[in-house]
Enzyme design. Structure first.
Site, PDB file in Angstrom:
ATOM      1  N   GLU A   1      50.644  30.170  37.861  1.00  0.00           N
ATOM      2  CA  GLU A   1      49.722  30.886  38.728  1.00  0.00           C
ATOM      3  C   GLU A   1      49.832  32.377  38.463  1.00  0.00           C
ATOM      4  O   GLU A   1      50.890  32.867  38.099  1.00  0.00           O
ATOM      5  CB  GLU A   1      50.085  30.672  40.202  1.00  0.00           C
TER       6      GLU A   1
ATOM      7  N   HIS B   1      44.162  34.818  43.399  1.00  0.00           N
ATOM      8  CA  HIS B   1      45.183  34.082  42.657  1.00  0.00           C
ATOM      9  C   HIS B   1      44.555  32.889  41.980  1.00  0.00           C
ATOM     10  O   HIS B   1      43.390  32.565  42.223  1.00  0.00           O
ATOM     11  CB  HIS B   1      46.367  33.712  43.547  1.00  0.00           C
TER      12      HIS B   1
ATOM     13  N   HIS C   1      44.566  28.814  40.614  1.00  0.00           N
ATOM     14  CA  HIS C   1      45.008  27.430  40.789  1.00  0.00           C
ATOM     15  C   HIS C   1      44.878  26.734  39.447  1.00  0.00           C
ATOM     16  O   HIS C   1      43.785  26.313  39.078  1.00  0.00           O
ATOM     17  CB  HIS C   1      44.136  26.710  41.834  1.00  0.00           C
TER      18      HIS C   1
ATOM     19  N   ASP D   1      48.199  29.064  51.365  1.00  0.00           N
ATOM     20  CA  ASP D   1      47.153  30.068  51.132  1.00  0.00           C
ATOM     21  C   ASP D   1      46.511  30.469  52.450  1.00  0.00           C
ATOM     22  O   ASP D   1      46.288  31.655  52.719  1.00  0.00           O
ATOM     23  CB  ASP D   1      46.054  29.514  50.212  1.00  0.00           C
TER      24      ASP D   1
HETATM   25 ZN   LIG Z   1      46.560  28.886  46.217  1.00  0.00          ZN
END
Ligand SMILES: [Zn+2]
Length: 138
Positions: A38, A87, A89, A100
């Protein structure tokens, strides 16, 4: 100087958030280059209209790999040009996890999740409560 003119903090919530194409491409590129880990960063708006995301600010040490939330709240700056997070995934599903949602609720107004394959369709934006919102690419 105009930054300090008004003492009161205005609760201005734009109806329509925007992001520059260049910035969105950078976020997607980051997702791609960190894959299969990530990546995480912060969204910075332009200081004039305050509704257009122009920059992704990468935080050192946010990448943990796997699929856990990567933001440590104590690391997040108090900076009024920062309005949210982005961010990736790597799993390919750009839907917020429970972690999240906890982060969204605590920090920022808009959040972007990009997912593999990191193309122009593989991202979504959310408000602080995890509702999907429209982000216009300009
Ligand atoms: Zn996430």
């Amino acid at each position: 100087m105009s930054l300090f003119k008004h003492k009161e903090k205005k609760k201005y919530i734009p109806k329509q958030w925007k992001i520059t194409k260049n910035c969105l491409d950078t976020i997607l590129e980051c997702g791609k280059s960190e894959f299969p880990n990530e990546f995480g960063g912060l969204l910075r708006v332009d200081m004039e209209s305050k509704d257009t995301i122009i920059e992704i600010v990468l935080l050192p040490g946010t990448i943990s790999g796997g699929s856990q939330a990567i933001f440590k709240l104590h690391m997040l700056p108090i900076d009024f040009s920062i309005i949210g997070t982005a961010h990736s995934h790597p799993s390919g599903v750009p839907i917020p996890s429970r972690a999240d949602l906890t982060l969204f609720d605590k920090y920022g107004k808009i959040h972007i999740i990009v997912a593999s394959p990191f193309d122009e369709y593989s991202w979504k934006s959310y408000d602080y409560s995890g509702n999907q919102i429209k982000l216009e690419v300009v």
